[in-house]
Scaffold this active site. Structure first.
Site, PDB file in Angstrom:
ATOM      1  N   ARG A 158       0.834  -1.196   0.000  1.00  0.00           N
ATOM      2  CA  ARG A 158       0.000   0.000   0.000  1.00  0.00           C
ATOM      3  C   ARG A 158       0.875   1.254   0.000  1.00  0.00           C
ATOM      4  O   ARG A 158       1.381   1.674   1.036  1.00  0.00           O
ATOM      5  CB  ARG A 158      -0.943   0.025   1.211  1.00  0.00           C
ATOM      6  CG  ARG A 158      -1.778   1.314   1.246  1.00  0.00           C
ATOM      7  CD  ARG A 158      -3.042   1.218   2.066  1.00  0.00           C
ATOM      8  NE  ARG A 158      -2.826   1.236   3.495  1.00  0.00           N
ATOM      9  CZ  ARG A 158      -3.765   1.600   4.380  1.00  0.00           C
ATOM     10  NH1 ARG A 158      -4.965   1.980   3.969  1.00  0.00           N
ATOM     11  NH2 ARG A 158      -3.510   1.555   5.671  1.00  0.00           N
ATOM     12  N   ASP A 441      -4.617   4.547  14.113  1.00  0.00           N
ATOM     13  CA  ASP A 441      -3.744   4.996  13.037  1.00  0.00           C
ATOM     14  C   ASP A 441      -4.288   6.297  12.472  1.00  0.00           C
ATOM     15  O   ASP A 441      -5.133   6.953  13.092  1.00  0.00           O
ATOM     16  CB  ASP A 441      -3.603   3.910  11.964  1.00  0.00           C
ATOM     17  CG  ASP A 441      -4.944   3.531  11.323  1.00  0.00           C
ATOM     18  OD1 ASP A 441      -5.956   4.230  11.549  1.00  0.00           O
ATOM     19  OD2 ASP A 441      -4.983   2.537  10.578  1.00  0.00           O
TER      20      ASP A 441
END
Length: 542
Positions: A158, A441
């Site tokens: 990613r 996150d």
């Protein structure tokens, strides 16, 4: 001649790593990729600004009436064997954390979200270590990791999202584009090896805003495969539907990546934050306490999930759900009462997704993997559920009607804590952290700080005490209280105390901003405080 300047000296003990990662051939490839797509990426940024302005005057979003949407005959290209079963990925795995990366490589899962985005902090050191660990793992040379690519989970790479600039590299006098740097380096060093092992290269694409951005990635894939001598269609990519605009262009996104598509993925908190970013100045989009009133059972999110699944399956594509962020306590016995409660909570939520037709999802804590695998065996003994077709009649109102509910003092305190602690850890070069039993996150930080901004803007009453409203003064009091608690219980050094003070005032700046930045990672990545802490520029030596 390649006009590229690395503005960073290699960190201690990483001199050879930097030299190998950014070899002359790798730098040439990176420069050529930028030159090919630089103008199109600049146009992408301009289109995002124009779209945001348009949304201020347009009352809602509507589904496109495109040719590809009306044509019911096309499917995405057939998937490679290793991608037919995507039951379980580990999420937020930054390869810069070597121990975590090695543990993930040894897990009984189908894939690993190798993260340069939500769960990763892109300091120069972290970038080099992550690139190096991936290279070593794919060569079978990473200590403790499997010796063969074919025996470890698929790496779902990613790269950073389009909003991220790489300030440490200049190309033709311009700062480089974060996702292009990640993609170029990963492909140059590993593309051929992954292809020969029938294990990739496969990607997650974050925070796309509509089909035009998917089409740009497709053009990048085509160009890269030509440059590296890979067959067209080798690269496969799963698009994370984290932006409200993309939800109205699902068919078009799949079609844009048709030969390279690996389906779509749902990400709840970035998605909700995007609703606030696009419509948050309108009171009907006031999002209530997310811990109490915002979950996948709510109509607007249930509609979003069902639409993603139905659209993917109609086109022969897998649809994957979000990540279970709940964590067992460090060192906890999985059989103790508290651990069982957490595991059962995860399994209940994931069973609902399986019943909704998803073909897979992510978890963070590898200790729950055996239980999730058993859940799949009991409720989905086929590699995927693409054969399950769904008829939906989901409207714009289904997706844009915010659930009812209020704001609680506990919800405010939680959002303040997550916002401050995310910035605190980012300034330390860490992209995710653990708080109250969950991994946090940039996605959870994003929704936390945008909710507080929106609550200040509309000053809703507190459910706990309707005579008291959310105000800047209440938020500042809450911030001060949490900062005092963290100062006492978290900070052990002067550097940590300084980081906490900076995080406190930076988060407050975000809460009170008249026109807040759309992405917290852009705000932090571009901030002089972060860059001063982690950059040792060589400009004076050039």
């Amino acid at each position: 001649m390649a006009d590229i300047i690395l503005l960073q000296s290699p960190p201690p003990k990483l001199e050879e790593v930097q030299k190998n990662i950014f070899s002359k051939a790798a730098k040439d490839f990176l420069v050529n990729l930028h030159r090919e797509f630089d103008s199109k990426i600049d146009l992408l940024y301009k289109n995002r600004l124009k779209r945001l302005v348009d949304l201020q005057t347009r009352p809602t979003l509507e589904f496109k009436k495109s040719i590809e949407r009306n044509d019911k005959t096309w499917n995405i290209a057939p998937l490679p064997t290793r991608l037919l079963n995507r039951h379980l990925d580990l999420g937020d795995v930054s390869a810069s954390n070597t121990a975590h990366f090695v543990s993930a490589l040894n897990s009984d899962i189908q894939g690993i979200q190798v993260d340069f985005d939500d769960g990763h902090c892109p300091t120069w050191k972290n970038q080099l270590v992550a690139f190096q660990n991936i290279n070593l793992a794919l060569k079978g040379n990473l200590p403790g990791a499997p010796l063969s690519i074919s025996t470890c989970p698929v790496l779902m790479l990613r790269p950073r999202a389009w909003n991220m600039i790489e300030h440490n590299i200049l190309i033709d006098g311009k700062e480089a584009i974060g996702p292009l740097v990640d993609f170029a380096i990963l492909m140059f060093h590993n593309g051929q090896r992954l292809y020969e092992a029938n294990s990739g290269p496969y990607f997650y694409l974050s925070k796309l805003e509509g089909a035009s951005e998917a089409l740009l990635w497709n053009e990048i894939f085509v160009w890269t495969q030509n440059e590296l001598g890979l067959p067209q269609g080798t690269i496969k990519a799963c698009v994370l539907i984290e932006n409200i605009i993309s939800t109205f262009e699902l068919e078009e996104i799949l079609y844009a990546l048709k030969e390279h598509s690996l389906g779509l993925n749902c990400g709840i908190w970035d998605y909700c934050a995007s609703v606030i970013a696009k419509f948050g100045e309108r009171k009907e989009f006031l999002l209530p306490d997310r811990n109490k009133y915002v979950n996948m059972d709510r109509h607007f999110l249930d509609s979003y999930l069902r639409l993603v699944v139905a659209t993917c399956h109609a086109r022969g594509a897998p649809a994957t759900g979000g990540m279970a962020a709940a964590m067992l306590k460090p060192g906890a016995d999985v059989n103790d009462k508290h651990s069982k409660e957490i595991i059962n909570k995860i399994l209940d939520a994931k069973l609902k997704e399986i019943e909704a037709g998803v073909d897979g999802f992510m978890v963070y804590d590898s200790r729950v993997v055996p239980y999730v695998n058993e859940l799949w065996k009991k409720n989905g003994d086929t590699p995927n559920q693409i054969f399950r077709k769904f008829t939906t009649n989901i409207t714009s109102a289904d997706l844009l009607t915010i659930p009812s509910g209020g704001v609680t003092l506990q919800g405010l305190k939680h959002n303040v804590a997550v916002s401050i602690m995310f910035i605190y850890h980012w300034l330390a070069g860490i992209g995710h952290f653990f708080y109250n039993g969950y991994v946090e996150d940039s996605a959870t930080a994003e929704i936390s700080r945008t909710q507080i901004w929106q609550w200040i803007r509309f000053s809703p009453p507190l459910e706990d005490d309707p005579t008291q409203h959310v105000t800047a003064k209440l938020v500042e009091k809450t911030v001060a209280s949490f900062a005092a608690h963290a100062h006492k219980n978290l900070c052990r050094s002067n550097a940590e105390r300084k980081r906490l003070t900076a995080a406190r005032y930076m988060s407050t700046e975000l809460f009170l901003s008249r026109n807040p930045p759309e992405f917290i990672t852009s705000y932090l990545n571009d901030n002089h405080k972060f860059r001063t802490l982690h950059n040792k520029a060589l400009l004076s030596n050039l």
